[in-house]
Write a protein that holds these residues in place. Structure first.
Motif, PDB file in Angstrom:
ATOM      1  N   VAL A  49      -9.928  -1.148  -3.155  1.00 21.52           N
ATOM      2  CA  VAL A  49      -9.518  -2.423  -2.551  1.00 21.52           C
ATOM      3  C   VAL A  49      -8.780  -2.209  -1.234  1.00 21.52           C
ATOM      4  O   VAL A  49      -9.046  -2.879  -0.243  1.00 21.52           O
ATOM      5  CB  VAL A  49      -8.636  -3.222  -3.547  1.00 21.52           C
ATOM      6  CG1 VAL A  49      -7.956  -4.395  -2.843  1.00 21.52           C
ATOM      7  CG2 VAL A  49      -9.473  -3.692  -4.726  1.00 21.52           C
ATOM      8  N   PHE A  68      -3.341  -9.063  -5.523  1.00 25.51           N
ATOM      9  CA  PHE A  68      -3.311  -8.473  -4.176  1.00 25.51           C
ATOM     10  C   PHE A  68      -3.236  -9.523  -3.059  1.00 25.51           C
ATOM     11  O   PHE A  68      -3.884  -9.389  -2.020  1.00 25.51           O
ATOM     12  CB  PHE A  68      -4.511  -7.551  -3.954  1.00 25.51           C
ATOM     13  CG  PHE A  68      -4.588  -6.444  -4.965  1.00 25.51           C
ATOM     14  CD1 PHE A  68      -3.447  -5.708  -5.286  1.00 25.51           C
ATOM     15  CD2 PHE A  68      -5.785  -6.118  -5.593  1.00 25.51           C
ATOM     16  CE1 PHE A  68      -3.516  -4.666  -6.226  1.00 25.51           C
ATOM     17  CE2 PHE A  68      -5.858  -5.084  -6.527  1.00 25.51           C
ATOM     18  CZ  PHE A  68      -4.725  -4.367  -6.839  1.00 25.51           C
ATOM     19  N   THR A  69      -2.472 -10.598  -3.307  1.00 29.07           N
ATOM     20  CA  THR A  69      -2.325 -11.625  -2.263  1.00 29.07           C
ATOM     21  C   THR A  69      -0.910 -11.692  -1.706  1.00 29.07           C
ATOM     22  O   THR A  69      -0.692 -12.254  -0.648  1.00 29.07           O
ATOM     23  CB  THR A  69      -2.654 -13.026  -2.810  1.00 29.07           C
ATOM     24  OG1 THR A  69      -1.785 -13.310  -3.925  1.00 29.07           O
ATOM     25  CG2 THR A  69      -4.108 -13.120  -3.253  1.00 29.07           C
ATOM     26  N   ALA A 123      -7.569  -6.625   0.355  1.00 31.68           N
ATOM     27  CA  ALA A 123      -6.301  -7.244  -0.072  1.00 31.68           C
ATOM     28  C   ALA A 123      -5.704  -8.037   1.091  1.00 31.68           C
ATOM     29  O   ALA A 123      -6.068  -7.834   2.250  1.00 31.68           O
ATOM     30  CB  ALA A 123      -5.325  -6.168  -0.529  1.00 31.68           C
TER      31      ALA A 123
END
Lengths: 597, 597
Positions: free
Chosen positions: B161, B117-118, B168
């Motif tokens: 998230v 999630f980057t 994120a």
């Protein structure tokens, strides 16, 4: 026929006089000033140091040399102290920095010293060629021989390195031009070694190849029958081949040159005379591939075609060579120059669609498709075309007359006077705005006047016979001619994919175009069916008359796809001379227009 | 109208049954085998190590997921032990390697661990979406819920998230798809948090922007009225927007979706249904820019248009959505698949000129202009299209019928049976080869049969009234219909530069094309004036009949430029179904042909 010396011709009025005046008043200075701004002039002081701006580029010597050649022609026609001082300053620097063995090249002296004659692709001999041509022009124009002798010394070194010692890392010029200079130097001085060196450079090509055809060393010249590679390089090579064949009377090689001309003019040339279909390599592609919007058509390439046609005419008194020169002069070369005389096109496409330049809407401007620029620029990084225009326009008179024994040729029509001892030809005309031409002859045994290839009907005040496209007059006095030049439609061979169902408009030698600024956006929705009712209009905004013609425009519909063709509206179209496109700001433009009877 | 469940439809014969059989016998296995060869299957063992070949790519999970979805539909229709074992093996691996918190992504586990999630551009949520869709399909087809629960767990993590913790590095999917999966999961399970998460991802776009429009985050969705950016991303987003608007009854957002559809279909769509005019970004460009030879028209983009049209139909009982699905099914999506069933096009241009691929004669093949490939391939580095065809063909029946209350819709015509409790519709037809359709209904209160948008004349054995493009029959029994489908010419709006003076040939829903293999080189020298005398020919080499039509061909002339148009020769042309182009080796091809009455 042999070209006449430039000194024997005076351009006295009309279209070309105006262009020459503009060249003298604006262009020659504008090119010099931009060359000064960009460091090209001061580079001749040889004091650039690593890390400084304006690092001398490999072909800067040639940019300046072409400018000097142009300046020389201007000085030959009329002395100009300031212009002369600029040229002499450059010659001083050349004398000062020429190496003891004769070598002269800025890049290989100040940027990459010790590497001379190691890189075929780095324009070293090309620069030498243009410097030699400039020196010849300056000597012919002024009688001053200092520059000439400096360049003879350089030529001597090249002769020794390439022909005697064969010590260079390559065998033939990677960008042809020196061959032309050497033949010209031979013709001026009678010194056979220059011709020998030119011959060596020509015959050495392809034995074995030094490239894949991009720089025309893929085959021996006698087996090169298809025009390939970088278009300007090709044009200069083919010119040298034709001059070499003419000098030696080599009929076989001359036939090869004519095959090359046919390959170009009948399969790879735009209607404007433009050659080099693609920016990828600035090169020829395949036959009948003539995409308009991406046409490269470098200004220098059209100039090279003038040189090539002129060289071929040396051994064949056929009017088609002067026809081609005419096409290139008006439509191929001149789009490269703005009407203001101080801005230039390097590429000359036959269609502009502005929206194509930003249509990839998420990409920044520098990541869009690569297309030609749409407005002329003052200077380019690779600025070969502007000074080439300087020298061509200043020396244009050399293409007007020629002779072969007692026959004198009038090849181009412009207010001008040709004199040779007691012989004189004076032409008065409004050509190409008008087809009337008056020719006054004094002591001319036999006169051959080109009947333009585009002309279907001529009237003449005296009896003539026809020979290879020329009207031949014996012992002429004053002759009045009228070349009929109604607007006409031109069509392309069915093998040209881009022109199916299209036509272009010409009048006399002039190619016309539509601009959106006059005719609205989406020019490809416009069509014409005939030239009936065409109105030829004097229009001072342009070099030549404009043409008003009724056509139609297809109208937007209600759906993207429909069961019927779009509706049409009759509309009056304004055609402007193609060479004058993009002189009123950015605009869509097209030369080829839909044709439907 | 609401789509009917796939389980209620059986495709029983005809064109689509043949394609489904081919998919079952050839395509599903061919895609699996190539995915195996390239490491996509074994990647699910999570044992790739740095330095080894077949490094897992960021979107490989989605390639396999789409294949699994296709396999699920096949299993739902007819059990296949071997196919089931392959799917179960993959589910075993997913279960084995799913992280304790629910996360599942091969790339971010074995290649770039710790970076989940980057990177918005790395297809992570896109992969999640396709896995969820596959799990739903597998559950619906087989009743087995293991895969579904694994993916619910993953969805739960994404919910936490992105929506709860907002931890994120980005806010919305860089490649849309997950939104569709979440709405589908909500519709299956009734669990509102999935809809809430889909809503979040949709409404979060452009608040503030996360891109310049390439991935449709330049504006809030309610202000997105022009289709921009990557075409597949756009199609998936617009579909999700329409489903979201339908669920919430948001008329304003639905109007935005309809504006997007109009923008696409009336300004940016090829006649085949292809969208994404350029390979630069695989993206939309500007309105009316439809260059044929460089058209991108990704197979997946046509599939996304099927999804979008289907979603719009949910809240508007207009036949035009099914018309568009028909166009895409036959002409937009199917060119992506070879007739042999084992090779694929990613790009589907409407013109091929083979010589353009090598015309820069001094450049190696990999430095020529970038143009679409000319032969279908077994697998691509980015191989999203082949498994998308697996799932679309296997599930094509879902677009045949729909219902709204007591009205049942026949949207597509194919031998098939729809059953729902005691209600039954049976269609018998040779469509699209023939326009005759017989429909037997049992206990159907009201039947709406699409009158195809291309059809000008229909005969029916029973009385009907017309409503938004549908023929409405009350309490129908057996109905015989005949949609007249003579070959017809199609023209484009005058604003489309590439199609001026051209037409295309269609019959019924089928778009036709000319190939050089049948009609000779230089297809643009060919023209037609009408469909008079067109012969419809059964031709087993192709999916649909071919059409023979008299046209003309312009002939080569004696000069490149001439004062008259090229001469013409009458010639019989063979048109083949466009979707079947390039099935007999490399050939020039064109859809649009010069039109002159």
């Amino acid at each position: 026929m042999k070209k006449t010396a430039l000194g024997n011709v005076r351009v006295t009025g009309g279209f070309w006089k105006e262009k020459q005046d503009l060249n003298r008043k604006v262009t020659i200075g504008a090119v010099y000033d931009r060359f000064y701004d960009t460091g090209r002039v001061t580079a001749f002081s040889f004091n650039w140091k690593a890390g400084e701006p304006n690092k001398p580029h490999i072909f800067w010597d040639s940019d300046i040399a072409k400018w000097m050649e142009g300046a020389a022609y201007l000085l030959g026609e009329r002395w100009d102290e300031e212009l002369s001082a600029k040229v002499e300053w450059l010659i001083d620097r050349i004398e000062e920095h020429q190496e003891p063995d004769g070598y002269f090249n800025i890049y290989y002296t100040v940027v990459e010293p010790g590497r001379r004659f190691t890189n075929r692709g780095y324009h070293e001999l090309y620069c030498a060629g243009h410097l030699i041509e400039a020196a010849i022009a300056y000597y012919e124009a002024t009688g001053r021989d200092r520059f000439l002798h400096l360049m003879e010394k350089y030529a001597d070194l090249i002769y020794r390195v390439f022909l005697v010692e064969k010590s260079a890392a390559f065998r033939t010029p990677g960008h042809e031009e020196l061959e032309l200079a050497l033949i010209r130097l031979f013709r001026l001085t009678g010194e056979k070694k220059w011709f020998e060196l030119a011959k060596y450079f020509l015959e050495e090509r392809g034995n074995p190849p030094e490239d894949n055809g991009y720089a025309q060393s893929h085959l021996p010249i006698r087996r090169q029958t298809e025009a390939v590679g970088h278009a300007v390089r090709a044009g200069y090579l083919y010119t040298a081949m034709a001059e070499y064949a003419a000098e030696t009377g080599d009929e076989e090689l001359m036939a090869t040159c004519r095959a090359l001309l046919r390959d170009i003019t009948e399969r790879k040339m735009y209607l404007s005379g433009g050659i080099g279909q693609s920016y990828m390599g600035e090169a020829f592609t395949i036959p009948y591939d003539l995409p308009d919007a991406t046409a490269y058509n470098e200004t220098c390439a059209s100039i090279s075609m003038i040189l090539f046609a002129d060289a071929l005419a040396e051994s064949d008194n056929d009017a088609r060579y002067a026809d081609l020169i005419e096409r290139e002069m008006y439509n191929g070369m001149l789009p490269g120059l703005s009407l203001s005389g101080d801005a230039f096109f390097y590429e000359n496409p036959l269609e502009i669609v502005l929206s194509d330049r930003t249509k990839h809407i998420h990409l920044p401007n520098n990541e869009q498709e690569r297309l030609p620029i749409t407005q002329r620029k003052k200077v380019f990084d690779c600025s070969c075309c502007p000074p080439n225009l300087n020298r061509m326009i200043a020396g244009i008179g050399r293409y007007f007359y020629a002779k072969d024994g007692e026959t004198y040729f009038v090849n181009q029509f412009a207010d001008s006077v040709f004199t040779e001892e007691d012989r004189k030809i004076e032409v008065k005309t409004d050509y190409p705005a008008d087809g009337g031409v008056e020719i006054r002859c004094e002591n001319i045994p036999r006169l051959a006047v080109r009947m333009p290839g585009w002309c279907r009907r001529v009237t003449a005040s005296a009896a003539y016979k026809k020979e290879k496209g020329y009207l031949i007059f014996d012992r002429p006095g004053v002759i009045s001619l009228r070349f009929s030049m109604p607007p006409r439609l031109v069509f392309a061979d069915a093998r040209v994919r881009s022109y199916h169902g299209k036509c272009a408009l010409m009048r006399g030698p002039i190619l016309y175009a539509l601009e959106a600024i006059d005719n609205g956006e989406n020019l490809q929705a416009i069509g014409i069916g005939s030239v009936k009712g065409a109105k030829i209009c004097k229009d001072d905004r342009f070099d030549h008359p404009t043409i008003r013609l009724n056509g139609y425009r297809e109208l937007p519909g209600k759906a993207l796809y429909m069961s019927r063709p779009p509706k049409r509206k009759e509309t009056e179209l304004l055609f402007i001379p193609y060479a004058d496109f993009a002189n009123r700001g950015e605009s869509d433009m097209t030369v080829w227009v839909r044709y439907e009877k």
